[in-house]
Design an enzyme around this catalytic site. Structure first.
Site, PDB file in Angstrom:
ATOM      1  N   LYS A 176       0.848  -1.202   0.000  1.00 40.41           N
ATOM      2  CA  LYS A 176       0.000   0.000   0.000  1.00 40.41           C
ATOM      3  C   LYS A 176       0.880   1.247   0.000  1.00 40.41           C
ATOM      4  O   LYS A 176       1.895   1.295   0.707  1.00 40.41           O
ATOM      5  CB  LYS A 176      -0.900  -0.029   1.245  1.00 40.41           C
ATOM      6  CG  LYS A 176      -1.873   1.146   1.370  1.00 40.41           C
ATOM      7  CD  LYS A 176      -2.730   0.956   2.620  1.00 40.41           C
ATOM      8  CE  LYS A 176      -3.763   2.072   2.792  1.00 40.41           C
ATOM      9  NZ  LYS A 176      -4.682   1.799   3.931  1.00 40.41           N
ATOM     10  N   SER A 205      -9.296   1.718   2.846  1.00 39.44           N
ATOM     11  CA  SER A 205      -8.466   2.511   1.959  1.00 39.44           C
ATOM     12  C   SER A 205      -7.396   1.673   1.272  1.00 39.44           C
ATOM     13  O   SER A 205      -6.734   2.146   0.356  1.00 39.44           O
ATOM     14  CB  SER A 205      -7.823   3.649   2.756  1.00 39.44           C
ATOM     15  OG  SER A 205      -6.967   3.158   3.775  1.00 39.44           O
ATOM     16  N   SER A 221      -9.787  -0.583   7.095  1.00 36.50           N
ATOM     17  CA  SER A 221      -9.217  -0.508   5.754  1.00 36.50           C
ATOM     18  C   SER A 221      -8.514  -1.753   5.249  1.00 36.50           C
ATOM     19  O   SER A 221      -8.066  -1.787   4.114  1.00 36.50           O
ATOM     20  CB  SER A 221      -8.268   0.688   5.668  1.00 36.50           C
ATOM     21  OG  SER A 221      -8.997   1.884   5.779  1.00 36.50           O
TER      22      SER A 221
END
Length: 436
Positions: free
Chosen positions: A39, A116, A140
C-alpha cells in the site's frame, strides 16, 4: 510517480518495480517464492510515499528509511512487485480515488473494491501477487478483503511496527495483510507478527450475536445460519453463546449511558450501543487525524475528492467541544468488557460488513447509511484493539459474502487456528444454504 494503470493490473498498482530479498533466495526462508504488493502508505527508502494524493507527493521528499514490515517480508524471502492504490489520506472505506481512478473489483466488477487499502486487496484478488500489505485504522483491511472475496487480517493493535508508515490515527492504525488462502495468510502472520505459536484450536466459547447480524438489514445471505451450523458441527453447539452484543455493552460499559439516547431513534437496522462505540472511535480518530495532518491540509489546501473532502475538512475543523475524556473512558471500559467476554480462548463471530459492496458511484445518502452500519461493526475491533480476520464464504447472487472472527488482544495465532479449523465447514455450509 507513475499514474495508476488500468487494463491488466485492474488499476491496482500505483507503480510497478521489483524489490528482491536481500540475500540469494533460500528455499528455507518462510516466504520463499511468494510475491507481495505494498500500500502506498508505507515508506520505501528513496521513493516518495504517495498517501493517495498527488499534492502529498508534490510536497514531500523521498523517504529516508524503509518500513520494518517491508524489510521483514523481504528478509523472509518474498519479492515485492510494487506499490498499490489507496484512498486519499486513508480516509475512506470505499476504494474510489478521484485522482488515480477506482481499482476494478475482480470479485464483483461494477462494485467498489473497498478502501483505503483498495489496490492491495485487488492485487491479491486478481492473482497479481500472493499477499499484500495494507493498513487498517477504521476498517481498511477488513472492508476491502470482504468486498474482494479474500482473507484479510487486522492483527492486534500495536503488535506490528507502524514505523515508517504515514499515520492516520495512531490509537487505531494497524498494519495488516491480505491473502487468497489461509495457509499463505498464516505464513505471512508468523513472519510479521512475532508471537509464540498457540496450539489451541478449540475455543472455550463462540459468541454469535444475532443483533450484529441484524445490522445486515437482510439476512438473505444466511451468514448467521452458516456460522452457527459450522461452529456446532466442528466444536459442538454447547459452546455457542447467543447473547446480544448491544445488551452486553450496555450492561458492562457504564460510560456509554450519557450517549445512548442520541442513537436510539435510528431508522437504520442498528444496535444503539454499537452506534455509540462507532461514534467514540470516529471522534478519537478525527482528533488524532487533526493533530497529524491539519497543518498540511491548511497550508497546502490539497485537491481532495468529493465526499472525502468534506470528512477531512470536518476532522480538521473538529474543535475542543469533542468530549475526548468521555471517549477515552468508554474505550477503556469497552476493552475491559470485551476481554472479560472473550477471555483467553473465546471467539466473537460477526459480519465483516453490512452487506454486499456498494456500486461504484453510489449516491451520497445511501452510501452514508451503509458507512454508518459498517462502522458499528468495524469499531468493535477498532476501539478494543483486538484481532480480527475476515473470511470469504464465496459469492451469493454474484456478490461476495464474508464473516469475521475476533479474539482477544495478542491471541492472533489462536484466531487463525480457529479459522483454519472452521473454514472448510463454513464453505460447505454456505454451499448448502445457498443451494437450498
Amino acid at each position: 510517480m507513475a499514474m495508476a494503470g488500468g487494463g491488466g493490473d485492474y488499476g491496482a498498482f500505483m507503480e510497478r518495480f521489483v524489490l528482491r530479498p536481500p540475500s540469494s533466495p533460500s528455499q528455507q526462508l518462510p516466504l520463499h517464492g511468494l510475491t507481495f504488493a505494498i500500500k502506498d502508505i508505507f515508506d520505501i527508502a528513496g521513493r516518495v510515499t504517495g498517501f493517495g494524493n498527488p499534492d502529498w507527493v508534490r510536497t514531500h521528499a523521498p523517504a529516508v528509511a524503509t518500513s520494518p514490515v517491508i524489510l521483514a517480508a523481504l528478509a523472509a524471502g518474498a519479492t515485492s512487485l510494487g506499490t498499490t492504490l489507496m484512498d486519499e489520506m486513508a480516509y475512506s472505506i470505499n476504494g474510489e480515488n478521484t485522482h488515480y481512478g477506482t481499482p476494478t473489483n475482480p470479485c464483483a466488477p461494477g462494485r467498489v473494491p473497498g478502501g483505503s487499502s483498495s489496490g492491495s486487496a485487488v492485487a491479491v484478488a486478481a492473482n497479481l501477487v500472493d499477499f499484500s500489505l495494507g493498513t487498517d485504522t477504521g476498517g481498511s483491511v477488513r472492508v476491502p478483503a470482504a468486498y474482494c472475496g479474500i482473507f484479510g487480517l487486522r492483527p492486534s493493535h500495536g503488535l506490528v511496527s507502524a514505523e515508517n508508515v504515514i499515520p492516520m490515527a495512531q490509537m487505531f492504525d494497524t498494519v495488516g495483510w491480505f491473502a487468497r488462502d489461509l495457509s499463505t495468510l498464516s505464513r505471512v502472520t508468523k513472519v510479521l507478527l512475532s508471537l509464540p505459536d498457540d496450539t489451541v484450536k478449540q475455543p472455550t466459547q463462540v459468541t454469535i450475536p444475532m443483533d450484529c447480524f441484524q445490522i445486515l438489514g437482510s439476512l438473505d445471505d444466511r451468514t448467521y445460519q452458516i456460522i452457527n451450523a459450522s461452529v456446532a458441527k466442528i466444536f459442538g453447539s454447547h459452546i455457542i453463546d447467543y447473547r446480544n452484543l448491544g445488551d452486553f455493552i450496555s450492561d458492562n460499559v457504564p460510560s456509554i449511558g450519557k450517549f445512548i439516547a442520541d442513537f436510539s431513534e435510528s431508522e437504520l437496522p442498528s444496535v444503539p450501543a454499537l452506534s455509540v462505540i462507532s461514534h467514540v472511535m470516529r471522534g478519537l480518530q478525527r482528533s488524532q487525524f487533526k493533530a497529524n495532518h491539519a497543518e498540511w491540509v491548511s497550508t497546502v489546501k490539497p485537491n481532495l475528492g468529493p465526499g472525502l473532502r468534506e470528512r477531512i475538512l470536518e476532522a480538521i475543523a473538529s474543535g475542543d467541544n469533542e468530549p475526548l475524556e468521555d471517549f477515552q473512558a468508554i474505550r477503556a471500559e469497552f476493552k475491559s468488557a470485551l476481554a472479560a467476554l472473550l477471555k483467553d480462548h473465546g471467539i466473537l463471530a460477526i459480519p465483516t460488513v453490512p452487506g454486499p459492496p456498494p456500486k461504484v458511484g453510489m449516491e451520497a445518502a445511501p452510501l452514508e447509511n451503509f458507512r454508518a452500519r459498517a462502522f458499528s461493526l468495524l469499531s468493535i475491533a477498532g476501539l478494543s484493539g483486538f484481532c480480527q480476520v475476515s473470511i470469504p464464504l464465496g459469492t451469493h447472487n454474484g456478490l461476495p459474502v464474508s464473516v469475521s472472527l475476533m479474539a482477544r488482544h495478542g491471541a492472533d495465532p489462536f484466531l487463525l487456528n480457529v479459522a483454519e479449523e472452521l473454514y472448510q465447514t463454513l464453505i460447505d455450509e454456505a454451499t448448502k444454504a445457498w443451494s437450498s
